[in-house]
Design a protein around this motif. Structure first.
Motif, PDB file in Angstrom:
ATOM      1  N   PHE A  76      68.008  27.011  -8.666  1.00  0.00           N
ATOM      2  CA  PHE A  76      68.164  26.911  -7.214  1.00  0.00           C
ATOM      3  C   PHE A  76      68.788  28.188  -6.645  1.00  0.00           C
ATOM      4  CE2 PHE A  76      68.864  22.327  -8.473  1.00  0.00           C
ATOM      5  CZ  PHE A  76      67.647  21.866  -7.996  1.00  0.00           C
ATOM      6  N   THR A  77      68.272  28.651  -5.539  1.00  0.00           N
ATOM      7  CA  THR A  77      68.917  29.701  -4.767  1.00  0.00           C
ATOM      8  C   THR A  77      69.296  29.099  -3.424  1.00  0.00           C
ATOM      9  OG1 THR A  77      67.706  31.493  -5.852  1.00  0.00           O
ATOM     10  CG2 THR A  77      68.690  31.970  -3.708  1.00  0.00           C
ATOM     11  N   VAL A  78      70.594  29.076  -3.139  1.00  0.00           N
ATOM     12  CA  VAL A  78      71.118  28.398  -1.951  1.00  0.00           C
ATOM     13  C   VAL A  78      71.852  29.416  -1.089  1.00  0.00           C
ATOM     14  CG1 VAL A  78      72.556  26.496  -1.130  1.00  0.00           C
ATOM     15  CG2 VAL A  78      71.357  26.285  -3.314  1.00  0.00           C
ATOM     16  N   ASN A  79      71.331  29.679   0.100  1.00  0.00           N
ATOM     17  CA  ASN A  79      71.915  30.685   0.996  1.00  0.00           C
ATOM     18  C   ASN A  79      72.142  32.013   0.274  1.00  0.00           C
ATOM     19  OD1 ASN A  79      72.070  30.239   3.729  1.00  0.00           O
ATOM     20  ND2 ASN A  79      74.131  29.400   3.709  1.00  0.00           N
ATOM     21  N   GLY A  80      71.178  32.374  -0.562  1.00  0.00           N
ATOM     22  CA  GLY A  80      71.251  33.642  -1.270  1.00  0.00           C
ATOM     23  C   GLY A  80      72.038  33.622  -2.559  1.00  0.00           C
ATOM     24  N   VAL A  81      72.643  32.496  -2.901  1.00  0.00           N
ATOM     25  CA  VAL A  81      73.435  32.376  -4.130  1.00  0.00           C
ATOM     26  C   VAL A  81      72.620  31.655  -5.192  1.00  0.00           C
ATOM     27  CG1 VAL A  81      75.508  31.409  -5.182  1.00  0.00           C
ATOM     28  CG2 VAL A  81      75.624  32.400  -2.891  1.00  0.00           C
ATOM     29  N   LYS A  82      72.415  32.304  -6.331  1.00  0.00           N
ATOM     30  CA  LYS A  82      71.700  31.684  -7.452  1.00  0.00           C
ATOM     31  C   LYS A  82      72.646  30.707  -8.153  1.00  0.00           C
ATOM     32  CE  LYS A  82      68.336  31.407 -10.585  1.00  0.00           C
ATOM     33  NZ  LYS A  82      68.040  32.584 -11.448  1.00  0.00           N
ATOM     34  N   ILE A  83      72.221  29.463  -8.287  1.00  0.00           N
ATOM     35  CA  ILE A  83      73.060  28.439  -8.920  1.00  0.00           C
ATOM     36  C   ILE A  83      72.839  28.500 -10.423  1.00  0.00           C
ATOM     37  CG2 ILE A  83      73.671  26.001  -9.013  1.00  0.00           C
ATOM     38  CD1 ILE A  83      74.257  27.379  -6.332  1.00  0.00           C
ATOM     39  N   GLY A  84      73.733  29.208 -11.093  1.00  0.00           N
ATOM     40  CA  GLY A  84      73.670  29.346 -12.545  1.00  0.00           C
ATOM     41  C   GLY A  84      74.815  28.599 -13.213  1.00  0.00           C
ATOM     42  N   GLN A  85      75.070  28.921 -14.469  1.00  0.00           N
ATOM     43  CA  GLN A  85      76.103  28.211 -15.219  1.00  0.00           C
ATOM     44  C   GLN A  85      77.487  28.423 -14.609  1.00  0.00           C
ATOM     45  OE1 GLN A  85      75.473  26.047 -17.954  1.00  0.00           O
ATOM     46  NE2 GLN A  85      77.538  25.467 -17.317  1.00  0.00           N
ATOM     47  N   ASP A  86      77.752  29.622 -14.090  1.00  0.00           N
ATOM     48  CA  ASP A  86      79.063  29.869 -13.467  1.00  0.00           C
ATOM     49  C   ASP A  86      79.299  28.922 -12.294  1.00  0.00           C
ATOM     50  OD1 ASP A  86      79.720  32.017 -15.147  1.00  0.00           O
ATOM     51  OD2 ASP A  86      78.566  33.405 -13.915  1.00  0.00           O
ATOM     52  N   GLU A  87      78.291  28.796 -11.435  1.00  0.00           N
ATOM     53  CA  GLU A  87      78.422  27.931 -10.260  1.00  0.00           C
ATOM     54  C   GLU A  87      78.536  26.474 -10.674  1.00  0.00           C
ATOM     55  OE1 GLU A  87      77.480  31.759  -9.213  1.00  0.00           O
ATOM     56  OE2 GLU A  87      76.249  30.494 -10.528  1.00  0.00           O
ATOM     57  N   VAL A  88      77.796  26.090 -11.699  1.00  0.00           N
ATOM     58  CA  VAL A  88      77.886  24.712 -12.210  1.00  0.00           C
ATOM     59  C   VAL A  88      79.289  24.442 -12.757  1.00  0.00           C
ATOM     60  CG1 VAL A  88      77.086  23.149 -14.036  1.00  0.00           C
ATOM     61  CG2 VAL A  88      75.422  24.412 -12.648  1.00  0.00           C
ATOM     62  N   ASP A  89      79.838  25.390 -13.490  1.00  0.00           N
ATOM     63  CA  ASP A  89      81.194  25.231 -14.025  1.00  0.00           C
ATOM     64  C   ASP A  89      82.211  25.063 -12.894  1.00  0.00           C
ATOM     65  OD1 ASP A  89      80.250  25.489 -16.603  1.00  0.00           O
ATOM     66  OD2 ASP A  89      80.808  27.601 -16.802  1.00  0.00           O
ATOM     67  N   ILE A  90      82.072  25.881 -11.855  1.00  0.00           N
ATOM     68  CA  ILE A  90      82.999  25.800 -10.720  1.00  0.00           C
ATOM     69  C   ILE A  90      82.859  24.458 -10.012  1.00  0.00           C
ATOM     70  CG2 ILE A  90      83.488  26.736  -8.422  1.00  0.00           C
ATOM     71  CD1 ILE A  90      82.724  29.507  -9.606  1.00  0.00           C
ATOM     72  N   MET A  91      81.625  24.002  -9.788  1.00  0.00           N
ATOM     73  CA  MET A  91      81.425  22.714  -9.118  1.00  0.00           C
ATOM     74  C   MET A  91      81.956  21.556  -9.953  1.00  0.00           C
ATOM     75  SD  MET A  91      77.770  23.044  -7.078  1.00  0.00           S
ATOM     76  CE  MET A  91      76.810  23.790  -8.394  1.00  0.00           C
ATOM     77  N   ARG A  92      81.776  21.628 -11.274  1.00  0.00           N
ATOM     78  CA  ARG A  92      82.287  20.550 -12.128  1.00  0.00           C
ATOM     79  C   ARG A  92      83.806  20.454 -12.038  1.00  0.00           C
ATOM     80  NH1 ARG A  92      82.815  22.665 -16.638  1.00  0.00           N
ATOM     81  NH2 ARG A  92      80.597  22.961 -17.095  1.00  0.00           N
ATOM     82  N   GLN A  93      84.475  21.598 -12.178  1.00  0.00           N
ATOM     83  CA  GLN A  93      85.935  21.597 -12.131  1.00  0.00           C
ATOM     84  C   GLN A  93      86.456  21.171 -10.761  1.00  0.00           C
ATOM     85  OE1 GLN A  93      86.119  21.659 -15.514  1.00  0.00           O
ATOM     86  NE2 GLN A  93      88.066  22.708 -15.181  1.00  0.00           N
ATOM     87  N   THR A  94      85.770  21.611  -9.712  1.00  0.00           N
ATOM     88  CA  THR A  94      86.177  21.238  -8.356  1.00  0.00           C
ATOM     89  C   THR A  94      85.964  19.751  -8.119  1.00  0.00           C
ATOM     90  OG1 THR A  94      85.572  23.454  -7.570  1.00  0.00           O
ATOM     91  CG2 THR A  94      85.872  21.736  -5.904  1.00  0.00           C
ATOM     92  N   THR A  95      84.854  19.221  -8.602  1.00  0.00           N
ATOM     93  CA  THR A  95      84.544  17.800  -8.440  1.00  0.00           C
ATOM     94  C   THR A  95      85.638  16.934  -9.060  1.00  0.00           C
ATOM     95  OG1 THR A  95      82.159  18.184  -8.419  1.00  0.00           O
ATOM     96  CG2 THR A  95      82.898  15.984  -9.033  1.00  0.00           C
ATOM     97  N   ARG A  96      86.024  17.281 -10.272  1.00  0.00           N
ATOM     98  CA  ARG A  96      87.075  16.493 -10.937  1.00  0.00           C
ATOM     99  C   ARG A  96      88.392  16.617 -10.179  1.00  0.00           C
ATOM    100  NH1 ARG A  96      86.360  18.041 -16.087  1.00  0.00           N
ATOM    101  NH2 ARG A  96      85.198  16.171 -16.675  1.00  0.00           N
ATOM    102  N   LEU A  97      88.684  17.815  -9.671  1.00  0.00           N
ATOM    103  CA  LEU A  97      89.929  18.014  -8.926  1.00  0.00           C
ATOM    104  C   LEU A  97      89.952  17.210  -7.634  1.00  0.00           C
ATOM    105  CD1 LEU A  97      92.616  19.325  -8.322  1.00  0.00           C
ATOM    106  CD2 LEU A  97      91.403  21.371  -7.542  1.00  0.00           C
ATOM    107  N   VAL A  98      88.841  17.200  -6.884  1.00  0.00           N
ATOM    108  CA  VAL A  98      88.775  16.397  -5.656  1.00  0.00           C
ATOM    109  C   VAL A  98      89.083  14.942  -5.969  1.00  0.00           C
ATOM    110  CG1 VAL A  98      87.229  15.494  -3.875  1.00  0.00           C
ATOM    111  CG2 VAL A  98      87.212  17.937  -4.415  1.00  0.00           C
ATOM    112  N   PHE A  99      88.476  14.434  -7.039  1.00  0.00           N
ATOM    113  CA  PHE A  99      88.725  13.039  -7.430  1.00  0.00           C
ATOM    114  C   PHE A  99      90.209  12.830  -7.740  1.00  0.00           C
ATOM    115  CE2 PHE A  99      89.282   9.662 -10.492  1.00  0.00           C
ATOM    116  CZ  PHE A  99      88.541   8.630  -9.949  1.00  0.00           C
ATOM    117  N   GLU A 100      90.797  13.718  -8.523  1.00  0.00           N
ATOM    118  CA  GLU A 100      92.187  13.531  -8.945  1.00  0.00           C
ATOM    119  C   GLU A 100      93.153  13.596  -7.761  1.00  0.00           C
ATOM    120  OE1 GLU A 100      92.617  16.523 -11.927  1.00  0.00           O
ATOM    121  OE2 GLU A 100      91.783  15.263 -13.517  1.00  0.00           O
TER     122      GLU A 100
END
Length: 429
Positions: A155-179
């Protein structure tokens, strides 16, 4: 049926309708480049729109709930798209192109997880909380995707390629929002069971928690009792839907919004920064600034354990008589008697942070480290470290201070990923 397009929301002129979903519309805001307005509908849906009903008042309730949740996340210093409410049913947000993935965090196994994982008992507790991902595709009932599928999709979203780095950041952020929200809801004796969030990339390329978080987004069980659920699952579970059933759902949603009003971080704590001399004021001011960024109340005092022992002990007694959530940070150079004297005469935490200088650090820090037996004061050398240690102590009973610490950890994690991304790559000899 699509809602009628409008020209103004909350006194703000809106531009074109960017997108319309089952429960909201998103409008461009020409006067505020890079922003949009999300307008909620009086509509409730389930099972990817297979079930849908008009529910008068839901737009207002959802908008209030969403604003309260995102305000809490913003107060914790988390980066989100939410800016502010602009009317009873709408809010202003940074305009984002959405990543087409739902991120679901689960503390307890229930609902669809049990269907997909037969043999797991209901109520199984995940530690750490389990994060799952689902591709947004109503026609195929939002299939579960692995992280590898997300990366492979490219996926390319607003010019940002969604790669493993972005997935890692979203995963960690998702867990933090929940906590963060789990701890917040625990102050109301409510168990956050699971929830979903989404991410967007704004016009500046920032990856943000976006869309909405309201009673459609989570399972919430008062007192941890599934029978008392107050979320949209009540609506999902109905065999048929009557007007009385919809009234129950609306009352539940209203209750949730009202409970959020009572989720406030207590201000009943104090970090007392005691300096042995006015010459230490700059060092103490740095400690205070770091404390305040973490949501800590501070007060600075000047006293010398060597030259005014009785006055020092009287100051300590004054604070002990009015507060029971106290941390003392002592700042004294040369021979540090201040920290050890406090530690020997109070049961509250004492943190030494001597204003050492490079030319005599080994001599000046020794009196802070080599304390007599029976004393428990700790020693750090940097103002930020003193503030962080105080926050870790007070954060055990203050969910917002704890949340700010966790967000700081996340930002450290993200900054390392981004720094590594800039330098990685093989350079030919």
């Amino acid at each position: 049926m699509a809602a009628t397009k409008i020209a103004e929301v909350g006194g703000i002129k809106v531009g074109k309708l960017l997108i319309e979903g089952k429960t909201k519309q998103v409008y461009d805001v020409p006067s505020l480049p890079g922003h949009s307005i999300l307008l909620n509908k009086d509509r409730i849906t389930a099972h990817n729109g297979v079930r849908a009903h008009e529910l008068e008042g839901k737009a207002k309730i959802s908008n209030q709930t969403n604003a309260k949740v995102f305000t809490l996340l913003n107060q914790a210093n988390l980066q989100t798209a939410f800016v502010r409410m602009v009317s009873d049913t709408a809010f202003l947000a940074r305009q984002c192109e959405m990543v087409p993935i739902e991120w679901v965090t689960r503390r307890l196994a229930t609902g669809s997880y049990l269907k997909r994982n037969p043999g797991v008992s209901e109520g199984h507790r995940f530690a750490p909380a389990k994060v799952e991902t689902f591709f947004k595709d109503d026609a195929n009932d939002d299939p579960q995707w692995s992280e590898e599928q997300i990366v492979s999709a490219g996926f390319t979203v607003n010019g940002v390629k969604i790669g493993q780095d972005e997935v890692d950041i979203m995963r960690q952020t998702t867990r933090l929002v929940f906590e963060i929200l789990e701890k917040a809801w625990a102050t109301r004796d409510c168990a956050l069971i699971d929830m979903k969030i989404e991410f967007g990339v704004d016009t500046e390329g920032q990856l943000l928690v976006a869309d909405v978080i309201d009673s459609d987004s989570w399972r919430l069980w008062p007192s941890g009792d599934k029978r008392l659920m107050v979320d949209k699952q009540v609506y999902r579970n109905l065999a048929s839907v009557t007007a009385a059933d919809l009234d129950v759902v609306k009352r539940n949603f209203t209750w949730v919004s009202e409970q959020l009003d009572a989720i406030t971080a207590p201000k009943d704590h104090l970090v007392v920064i005691l300096m042995g001399s006015a010459s230490d004021a700059d060092h103490c001011e740095q400690i205070a600034k770091h404390c305040q960024r973490l949501g800590l109340n501070t007060e600075q005092r000047i006293t010398s354990a060597h030259k005014g022992t009785q006055t020092t002990l009287h100051i300590v007694s004054e604070y002990e008589s009015v507060l029971n959530k106290l941390v003392f940070i002592t700042v004294a150079g040369r021979s540090n008697g201040l920290g050890p004297v406090l530690s020997g005469n109070t049961n509250y935490p004492v943190i030494n942070c001597p204003p050492v200088k490079a030319e005599n650090v080994t001599q000046d820090v020794w009196s802070s480290l080599n304390v007599p037996s029976g004393l428990g004061c700790v020693t750090v050398l940097y103002p930020e470290a003193a503030a962080l240690h105080a926050a870790q102590i007070l954060g055990m009973e203050n969910f917002l201070v704890w949340s700010k610490l966790r967000v700081m950890q996340l930002k450290n994690y993200v900054s390392l990923i981004r720094a590594d991304k800039k330098v990685r790559g093989v350079h030919s000899a």
